[in-house]
Design a protein around this motif. Sequence first.
Motif, PDB file in Angstrom:
ATOM      1  N   LEU B  11      31.945  39.698  34.779  1.00 59.66           N
ATOM      2  CA  LEU B  11      31.866  39.239  36.177  1.00 59.66           C
ATOM      3  C   LEU B  11      31.858  40.427  37.148  1.00 59.66           C
ATOM      4  CD1 LEU B  11      32.025  36.780  38.148  1.00 59.66           C
ATOM      5  CD2 LEU B  11      34.487  37.081  38.109  1.00 59.66           C
ATOM      6  N   PHE B  12      32.772  41.386  36.913  1.00 56.86           N
ATOM      7  CA  PHE B  12      32.861  42.547  37.809  1.00 56.86           C
ATOM      8  C   PHE B  12      31.570  43.376  37.768  1.00 56.86           C
ATOM      9  CE2 PHE B  12      37.732  42.397  37.345  1.00 56.86           C
ATOM     10  CZ  PHE B  12      37.868  41.709  38.539  1.00 56.86           C
ATOM     11  N   PHE B  13      30.996  43.553  36.582  1.00 58.65           N
ATOM     12  CA  PHE B  13      29.761  44.341  36.492  1.00 58.65           C
ATOM     13  C   PHE B  13      28.603  43.631  37.199  1.00 58.65           C
ATOM     14  CE2 PHE B  13      31.776  46.542  32.743  1.00 58.65           C
ATOM     15  CZ  PHE B  13      31.835  47.785  33.355  1.00 58.65           C
ATOM     16  N   VAL B  14      28.558  42.308  37.071  1.00 63.49           N
ATOM     17  CA  VAL B  14      27.491  41.551  37.765  1.00 63.49           C
ATOM     18  C   VAL B  14      27.663  41.700  39.278  1.00 63.49           C
ATOM     19  CG1 VAL B  14      26.615  39.223  38.232  1.00 63.49           C
ATOM     20  CG2 VAL B  14      27.076  39.921  35.882  1.00 63.49           C
ATOM     21  N   ILE B  15      28.919  41.559  39.748  1.00 66.06           N
ATOM     22  CA  ILE B  15      29.176  41.695  41.193  1.00 66.06           C
ATOM     23  C   ILE B  15      28.799  43.109  41.659  1.00 66.06           C
ATOM     24  CG2 ILE B  15      30.958  41.683  42.985  1.00 66.06           C
ATOM     25  CD1 ILE B  15      32.408  39.504  41.403  1.00 66.06           C
ATOM     26  N   ALA B  16      29.128  44.112  40.832  1.00 68.81           N
ATOM     27  CA  ALA B  16      28.797  45.499  41.185  1.00 68.81           C
ATOM     28  C   ALA B  16      27.287  45.659  41.349  1.00 68.81           C
ATOM     29  CB  ALA B  16      29.318  46.451  40.115  1.00 68.81           C
ATOM     30  N   PRO B  33      22.323  47.730  50.661  1.00 71.18           N
ATOM     31  CA  PRO B  33      23.141  48.004  49.476  1.00 71.18           C
ATOM     32  C   PRO B  33      24.515  48.541  49.877  1.00 71.18           C
ATOM     33  CG  PRO B  33      20.999  49.086  49.343  1.00 71.18           C
ATOM     34  CD  PRO B  33      21.139  48.594  50.749  1.00 71.18           C
ATOM     35  N   HIS B  34      25.539  48.191  49.114  1.00 75.24           N
ATOM     36  CA  HIS B  34      26.899  48.615  49.468  1.00 75.24           C
ATOM     37  C   HIS B  34      27.485  49.414  48.311  1.00 75.24           C
ATOM     38  CE1 HIS B  34      26.603  46.192  53.008  1.00 75.24           C
ATOM     39  NE2 HIS B  34      26.172  45.213  52.255  1.00 75.24           N
ATOM     40  N   VAL B  35      27.370  50.723  48.441  1.00 69.28           N
ATOM     41  CA  VAL B  35      27.767  51.618  47.342  1.00 69.28           C
ATOM     42  C   VAL B  35      29.262  51.512  47.061  1.00 69.28           C
ATOM     43  CG1 VAL B  35      27.808  54.010  46.553  1.00 69.28           C
ATOM     44  CG2 VAL B  35      25.873  53.176  47.884  1.00 69.28           C
ATOM     45  N   LYS B  36      30.072  51.505  48.138  1.00 72.45           N
ATOM     46  CA  LYS B  36      31.538  51.455  47.943  1.00 72.45           C
ATOM     47  C   LYS B  36      31.941  50.191  47.188  1.00 72.45           C
ATOM     48  CE  LYS B  36      33.541  54.059  51.740  1.00 72.45           C
ATOM     49  NZ  LYS B  36      34.324  53.989  52.973  1.00 72.45           N
ATOM     50  N   HIS B  37      31.384  49.055  47.624  1.00 70.08           N
ATOM     51  CA  HIS B  37      31.703  47.784  46.963  1.00 70.08           C
ATOM     52  C   HIS B  37      31.259  47.833  45.501  1.00 70.08           C
ATOM     53  CE1 HIS B  37      31.838  46.769  51.200  1.00 70.08           C
ATOM     54  NE2 HIS B  37      32.345  45.584  50.937  1.00 70.08           N
ATOM     55  N   ALA B  38      30.046  48.368  45.280  1.00 67.59           N
ATOM     56  CA  ALA B  38      29.495  48.417  43.919  1.00 67.59           C
ATOM     57  C   ALA B  38      30.354  49.297  43.012  1.00 67.59           C
ATOM     58  CB  ALA B  38      28.063  48.940  43.958  1.00 67.59           C
ATOM     59  N   VAL B  39      30.745  50.469  43.520  1.00 73.13           N
ATOM     60  CA  VAL B  39      31.562  51.388  42.711  1.00 73.13           C
ATOM     61  C   VAL B  39      32.914  50.752  42.406  1.00 73.13           C
ATOM     62  CG1 VAL B  39      32.781  53.612  42.749  1.00 73.13           C
ATOM     63  CG2 VAL B  39      30.393  53.478  43.490  1.00 73.13           C
ATOM     64  N   LEU B  40      33.506  50.104  43.418  1.00 70.25           N
ATOM     65  CA  LEU B  40      34.805  49.465  43.220  1.00 70.25           C
ATOM     66  C   LEU B  40      34.733  48.410  42.108  1.00 70.25           C
ATOM     67  CD1 LEU B  40      37.736  48.838  44.071  1.00 70.25           C
ATOM     68  CD2 LEU B  40      36.818  47.282  45.779  1.00 70.25           C
TER      69      LEU B  40
END
Lengths: 284, 64
Positions: B11-16, B33-40
């Motif tokens: 789930l987390f990888f899909v959200i990323a 695109p939201h890099v911070k959200h994706a990295v988190l």
Amino acid sequence: MTWVQAMVLAVLQGASELFPISSLGHTVLVPALLHWQFDRRDPSFLSFVVALHLGTAVALIVFYRADWVRIVRALLASVARGKLSADPDEHVAWLLVVGTVPVALLGVFLENPVRALFGSSALVAGFLICNAFVMFAGEALRRRTVAGAAAPQTLALFPWADGAKVGLAQAAALLPGISRSGSSIVAALLLRLDHADAARFSFLLATPVIFAASALEVPKLFAPSASGVLGQAAAGCVVAAFTAYASVAFLTRWFHSHDLRPFGWYCFTFGAICLALALAKVIS
Amino acid sequence: MKALALALAALFFVIAILYGTGVLQLGAHEPGPHVKHAVLFALLGVLSLVWVRFQAKSSPASLR
């Protein structure tokens, strides 16, 4: 932004990020007191701020380099092993992971909305006064706990849930005027760490968040809009790094024999003066 | 618990990926695109995988 303004902001950031006096509060209030007009949403100013945070994070990593080498080594070893051991460095490593997750989640989702809500000097000054009372209350409750003869806690035995609580307390610093280190040190003191361990845990806990948040913004430094401030950003990064290093060196010694109250009195006095000036419309 | 950890990791990888590609805008300040959200979320995915590994090898008594 002139070079003098840039260097003053760098010193301010380097010192106030680690002293429990709110760097965000100071970077709002000091320019307001000096009647410096900055557009905080200007891409070049944001790039400059990124460089200052990067300098602070590098200073923290350099100061605690021996700790970080042990912590990262212990963390990787435990992942490789797939099992927790009794190694104190490993325990601290996982405490830092547990403490970083809540503040990272809250920071990523709430930082911009919260800061957009609380931009005025009067509100920031008010939160700085609140920060003072948090430190006073924290010290008073801590003294009561110690007087109650509750056994002191050490970082090597600090429970996971308490690590998460200290991490969560850091999120209070999303409010400009509330200090990240102040709130996390107070939380750690209330959970029975001594001042030296609380400060060490707070500084270690702050490092990944500050470093990751600034490292992810580094591309902004090379955007065309930042070309005019690249020199100031580079110099500011170095100045913030030296100031932050001196600050953490001072604070780690300070907390071996002193407490948070002097910083509380400073926040109360500075916050009260700024609040009075803001209400009198001398600063905006 | 191992299944839960695996499901969370996925789930987390899909959200990323969704944040990284700009498809997901939930809680984001600006479009794109939201890099911070994706990295988190990618890091949360990695932590979930570590949890899977710990589930496989550690006994409950070793977790305080």
